[in-house]
Design a protein around this motif. Structure first.
Motif, PDB file in Angstrom:
ATOM      1  N   LYS A  30      13.121  -6.977  66.498  1.00  0.00           N
ATOM      2  CA  LYS A  30      13.321  -8.181  65.674  1.00  0.00           C
ATOM      3  C   LYS A  30      12.204  -8.415  64.668  1.00  0.00           C
ATOM      4  O   LYS A  30      12.305  -9.327  63.849  1.00  0.00           O
ATOM      5  CB  LYS A  30      13.453  -9.415  66.575  1.00  0.00           C
ATOM      6  N   GLU A  32       9.416  -9.812  65.011  1.00  0.00           N
ATOM      7  CA  GLU A  32       8.911 -11.175  65.166  1.00  0.00           C
ATOM      8  C   GLU A  32       7.544 -11.064  65.817  1.00  0.00           C
ATOM      9  O   GLU A  32       7.411 -10.558  66.917  1.00  0.00           O
ATOM     10  CB  GLU A  32       9.867 -12.007  66.035  1.00  0.00           C
ATOM     11  N   SER A  36       6.429 -14.465  69.377  1.00  0.00           N
ATOM     12  CA  SER A  36       6.427 -13.505  70.485  1.00  0.00           C
ATOM     13  C   SER A  36       5.030 -13.375  71.095  1.00  0.00           C
ATOM     14  O   SER A  36       4.889 -13.242  72.312  1.00  0.00           O
ATOM     15  CB  SER A  36       6.955 -12.144  70.036  1.00  0.00           C
ATOM     16  N   TYR A  88      16.421 -15.543  67.608  1.00  0.00           N
ATOM     17  CA  TYR A  88      15.739 -14.279  67.889  1.00  0.00           C
ATOM     18  C   TYR A  88      16.201 -13.677  69.208  1.00  0.00           C
ATOM     19  O   TYR A  88      16.092 -12.469  69.405  1.00  0.00           O
ATOM     20  CB  TYR A  88      14.217 -14.461  67.905  1.00  0.00           C
TER      21      TYR A  88
END
Length: 118
Positions: A30, A32, A36, A88
């Motif tokens: 993702k 991210e 995270s 997400y």
């Protein structure tokens, strides 16, 4: 105290493993990086604080670390909700890991409430 006989120790370790795997997924699949990382910090800190509590020198030390673990699991719940709300993670991913998060939250609330009665 043996980890095998202590449900909160076992559950927090399993939860940390799931958090690390989710972190890797969010980073690799993702892209991210911010939420995270926050999730990784709080989600793995739960078990680390429980482990410290298990080896606390006093009862007050034990409960202080358990209270920190409780705060960390509450923060983890926040990040999981945010990751879900921003799409997400899928509903299936969210429901599964959130069930574990809430179970740990309930266990830690129960443990820390006992301290208030002492």
């Amino acid at each position: 105290m043996s980890d095998e006989g202590n449900p909160v120790v076992c559950k927090s370790r399993s939860f940390a493993v799931r958090i690390v795997k989710l972190y890797k997924y969010l980073m690799e699949d993702k892209n991210e990086f911010v939420m995270s990382k926050q999730l990784l910090r709080s989600g793995t800190s739960v078990g680390a604080n429980i482990a410290e509590a298990e080896h606390g020198q006093t009862e007050a030390d034990f409960y202080a670390k358990m209270n920190i673990a409780l705060k960390e699991v509450a923060e983890t719940e926040y990040w999981l909700n945010l990751l879900y709300d921003t799409e997400y993670i899928s509903t299936e991913q969210f429901d599964s890991i959130m069930a574990d998060c809430l179970e740990l939250l309930r266990l830690l609330i129960s443990i820390t409430k006992k301290q208030k009665r002492i």
